[in-house]
Design an enzyme around this catalytic site. Structure first.
Site, PDB file in Angstrom:
ATOM      1  N   GLY A  88     -38.509 -71.335 -63.998  1.00  0.00           N
ATOM      2  CA  GLY A  88     -39.100 -72.288 -64.360  1.00  0.00           C
ATOM      3  C   GLY A  88     -38.846 -73.824 -64.141  1.00  0.00           C
ATOM      4  O   GLY A  88     -38.824 -73.941 -63.439  1.00  0.00           O
ATOM      5  N   GLY A  89     -39.401 -74.278 -64.878  1.00  0.00           N
ATOM      6  CA  GLY A  89     -39.133 -76.072 -64.816  1.00  0.00           C
ATOM      7  C   GLY A  89     -38.235 -76.845 -64.617  1.00  0.00           C
ATOM      8  O   GLY A  89     -38.215 -77.444 -63.765  1.00  0.00           O
ATOM      9  N   THR A  92     -33.403 -72.266 -62.283  1.00  0.00           N
ATOM     10  CA  THR A  92     -33.871 -70.899 -62.058  1.00  0.00           C
ATOM     11  C   THR A  92     -32.858 -70.238 -62.969  1.00  0.00           C
ATOM     12  O   THR A  92     -32.127 -70.056 -63.256  1.00  0.00           O
ATOM     13  CB  THR A  92     -33.256 -69.988 -60.790  1.00  0.00           C
ATOM     14  N   VAL A  93     -33.538 -68.791 -63.490  1.00  0.00           N
ATOM     15  CA  VAL A  93     -32.821 -67.609 -64.226  1.00  0.00           C
ATOM     16  C   VAL A  93     -32.428 -66.520 -63.261  1.00  0.00           C
ATOM     17  O   VAL A  93     -33.109 -65.776 -62.692  1.00  0.00           O
ATOM     18  CB  VAL A  93     -33.466 -67.140 -65.495  1.00  0.00           C
ATOM     19  N   LYS A 107     -28.608 -69.564 -66.128  1.00  0.00           N
ATOM     20  CA  LYS A 107     -29.826 -70.641 -66.555  1.00  0.00           C
ATOM     21  C   LYS A 107     -29.397 -71.816 -65.015  1.00  0.00           C
ATOM     22  O   LYS A 107     -28.298 -72.585 -65.705  1.00  0.00           O
ATOM     23  CB  LYS A 107     -30.127 -71.171 -67.495  1.00  0.00           C
ATOM     24  N   ASP A 201     -39.050 -74.183 -79.119  1.00  0.00           N
ATOM     25  CA  ASP A 201     -40.269 -73.185 -77.533  1.00  0.00           C
ATOM     26  C   ASP A 201     -39.930 -72.023 -77.838  1.00  0.00           C
ATOM     27  O   ASP A 201     -39.789 -70.528 -77.321  1.00  0.00           O
ATOM     28  CB  ASP A 201     -39.705 -73.160 -75.827  1.00  0.00           C
TER      29      ASP A 201
END
Length: 740
Positions: A88-89, A92-93, A107, A201
């Site tokens: 994601g922004g 990395t997960v 994360k 979110d």
């Protein structure tokens, strides 16, 4: 982990001898879900690549991940990494395993964010706060490493499909599950808000439907982003367009009320399979969230009323998470504090998601909302109680799935542009140009737009000029008197939209239907374009297709320098033109291949004219100078309808006491033709649409009076016969007859 094509069953917290079975009460299940890790079923074979001596409960699972690459770590502290769940922004997960064998989601913050000292400090505090969140329908925050080379946050790995995937694959939730979801997520928000955290979110891909009820994931470090000085605007404004609150979109103060708004959208999606503001690009969804009521058809009346209140435009009008729970439980007048844990245990009693084979749905979800399926057979789409709806079409399901997949990329990051097809791309979905508000009938070639200040209020007007050259009555397009609207431009070959600049402490670009109908739509509120800081008095120009805008900005994405930027109207792409920082007043040629602009000289309002290749592929293109800038200060360039000539105004002294309109071939070294010479300040020329034989311009010819709009020949000096088009009360300026 199992290889592709293999299945290693892992379906929850199986009972040992004497334990409660699948129909056990939620109290027992929730307690074990919080305090225990799943036990492997007898006879299950460990996944390929798993140490055969491993005895902990998470040793066997069929979680789907992406293989680790050469640049990925294999160990973080005491955690072994097994694969990537998503990117994601913010980073990395990964799927990881603790020393005790427990599966976790980790994360890992990206390097440039990690380099911000203030972010690290806030990350440390926020992670610690997140670890104190009550474990009520949430994913427990287990660990954090704010001082690691790449900071990371560790959360428990939640088994089950995300709400996004469940609805996509199996349809909306049944009535009982829907009510349990509504209460469970409200309980999670109560716990999160009680710890002083705002999720920011909340969306279907951040709610996992575990075997024991809904679990909210991906919270805990949102506020740390606000303090990071090197973060882009995208990352600082967490949220996903389909579920963002109006104040979040408009950059106002973030409070727990944004999560309540998102809760309403999430429940709507769970009940109907539809986003609360429909299926569209990010820009459209953001516009609708600010200006339109959510689409709540399909919700039963009692729940619909609660959701409508949760999605009120004003944050102060929304209930708190506690109040939500009271209303959902039928006790709206109670003032007692709710124990979320005790309440959710009662509500989730009997929670069971139906599947084709009659068992609970399985799979897993990482902390980024990435869904990992267990290969279960899908069941037919469910219907909403009383709705009579048939299962959604395959195309509709594909659109929802695509939206959920893109939302994964916003894991810990910010708003991502969800416009289908990207910048002006063709294909299924909404084209970039189609997001703009439009009139049913476009402006004809006899109509121009301009700005006029009357009684201290500047607004945008359109004006039709008859075949005899006589103007009709102006029509006001904008109605907001609180901020001055200026510098309009007509968009696209159908001329159904007008863009203009709102001159404010934070200038913005706005679109409105060309007939003034409907509400104005702010542009550049999401995607990379949200990072553009538009310069004061910046005039936009639009490419012939209406898909891209060129405008001057004092700052661009990733701390981009001052200059001219080309952006997709949906905000999904931005690039800076290779022009000097002083470049301004761009005009896009009607042929689409060039942009003309001027660069100031010596600190005065003018300089020389240049053109540059407008092709996005021509990143190395250099400006070509059209006028020397030594015979006068040249500015305000605009193209003729055929793209062969450029009109501009030339000032003959730094004080701009005398300026006149010129026209020249659009090639270096061409000799300009002077069209006006009467005393006054003639500026802002625009070719009349059609054959380009006339030019309109602003002038202040009658001494210290307001500016008015005139029209004259574009082919020969004929100033004596210049016709005044506006003589209305007010200061009229910046006319535009075409998009360039």
């Amino acid at each position: 982990m199992g290889r592709p094509g293999t299945t290693t069953a892992f379906t929850g917290y199986p009972r040992a001898s004497g334990e409660a079975g699948p129909d056990a009460g939620a109290a027992d299940c929730c307690e074990r879900a919080v305090n225990e890790t799943p036990r492997a079923r007898p006879g299950i074979q460990p996944a390929v690549g798993v140490d055969q001596t491993m005895t902990p409960p998470d040793a066997a699972t069929d979680v789907q991940t992406t293989a680790l690459g050469p640049d990925d770590p294999v160990q973080l502290g005491s955690y072994t990494l097994l694969g990537k769940l998503g990117e994601g922004g913010m980073g990395t997960v990964y799927l990881g395993r603790s020393e005790t064998g427990r599966l976790v989601a980790i994360k890992v913050i990206r390097a440039d964010v990690a380099g911000d000292a203030e972010f690290r400090s806030r990350f440390r505090l926020e992670a610690e706060t997140a670890r104190r969140v009550a474990r009520v329908c949430t994913a427990e925050v287990l660990d954090a490493a704010p001082d690691a080379a790449r900071p990371y946050l560790v959360t428990e790995f939640i088994e089950g499909r995300t709400l996004a995937r469940f609805v996509t694959e199996s349809g909306p939730l049944s009535a009982a599950n829907l009510e349990q979801l509504a209460v469970g997520v409200a309980a999670a928000l109560t716990a999160i808000h009680s710890a002083g955290i705002v999720h920011r979110d909340l969306k279907p891909s951040n709610v996992v439907l575990s075997p024991f009820g809904p679990r909210v994931i991906d919270f805990g470090i949102a506020r740390a982003l606000d303090s990071a000085s090197n973060l882009t605007g995208n990352l600082q404004q967490l949220g996903t367009p389909a579920f963002m609150a109006p104040e979040q979109i408009q950059g106002e103060t973030i409070t727990p009320a944004v999560d309540i708004f998102s809760w309403g959208g999430l429940v709507t999606f769970a009940a109907t399979g539809r986003y609360p503001f429909g299926d569209a690009s990010a820009q459209v969804l953001l516009y609708r969230a600010v200006n339109e009521a959510p689409r709540l058809d399909g919700l039963d009346p009692p729940l619909r009323e609660i959701v409508a209140d949760a999605m009120a435009k004003s944050p102060s009008a929304r209930p708190t998470a506690q109040q939500l729970m009271l209303r959902l439980l039928g006790e709206p007048s109670s003032v007692a504090e709710i124990d979320p844990e005790a309440t959710v245990i009662q509500v989730l009693d009997g929670w069971k998601l139906p599947t084709a084979d009659g068992t609970g749905s399985t799979g897993g979800a990482g902390g980024d909302g990435t869904t990992v399926a267990a290969g279960r057979e899908q069941r037919p789409a469910a219907t909403v109680r009383g709705s009579g709806r048939a299962p959604r079409s395959a195309r509709r399901m594909a659109l929802v799935a695509a939206g959920a997949a893109v939302a994964v990329l916003a894991t810990v990051g910010g708003v991502l542009a969800l416009a289908s097809g990207g910048s002006g791309a063709d294909g299924e979905g909404v084209k970039v140009v189609d997001i703009l508000p439009k009139s049913d009938v476009g402006l004809d070639d006899d109509t121009l737009v301009y700005s006029s200040e009357q009684e201290g209020r500047r607004a945008i007007y359109s004006l039709r000029v008859g075949p005899d050259g006589r103007p009709g009555q102006p029509q006001r397009l904008t109605v907001d008197d609180t901020k001055p609207a200026a510098l309009p431009v007509i968009v696209g070959p159908q001329r159904k939209t007008v863009l203009y600049t709102v001159i404010d402490s934070s200038p913005s670009l706005v679109a409105i239907a060309a007939d003034g109908s409907g509400a104005p739509m702010p542009l550049f509120t999401s995607g990379p374009a949200a990072e553009l800081v538009i310069a004061p008095d910046a005039r936009a120009s639009v490419d012939p297709t209406g898909r891209f805008v060129v405008i001057r900005a004092v700052r661009g994405p990733n701390d981009g320098l001052t200059g001219l930027y080309v952006a997709a109207v949906d905000g999904s792409s931005v690039r800076r033109l290779n022009v000097p920082a002083g470049a301004t007043d761009p005009s896009w040629s009607p042929t689409g291949d060039r942009i003309v602009f001027f660069v100031g000289s010596g600190g005065v309002d003018g300089g020389a004219l240049f053109t540059i290749d407008a092709d996005p592929a021509a990143a190395g293109a250099k400006p070509v100078q059209l006028t020397p800038g030594t015979e006068g200060f040249d500015a305000d360039p605009t193209w003729s309808p055929d793209g062969k000539k450029v009109a501009f105004r030339r000032a003959f002294d730094p004080n701009l006491a005398e300026t006149d309109v010129f026209v020249m071939d659009a090639s270096p070294g061409a000799t300009p033709l002077r069209l006006t010479e009467a005393p006054g300040r003639d500026q802002d020329p625009t070719f009349v649409a059609g054959d380009g034989k006339l030019i309109a311009f602003t002038s202040q010819r009658d001494g210290p009076t307001n500016r008015e709009i005139y029209v004259t020949s574009a082919t020969a000096p004929d100033d004596a016969n210049a016709r005044k088009l506006t003589s209305f009360r007010g200061d009229d300026a910046t006319p535009r007859w075409t998009s360039g």
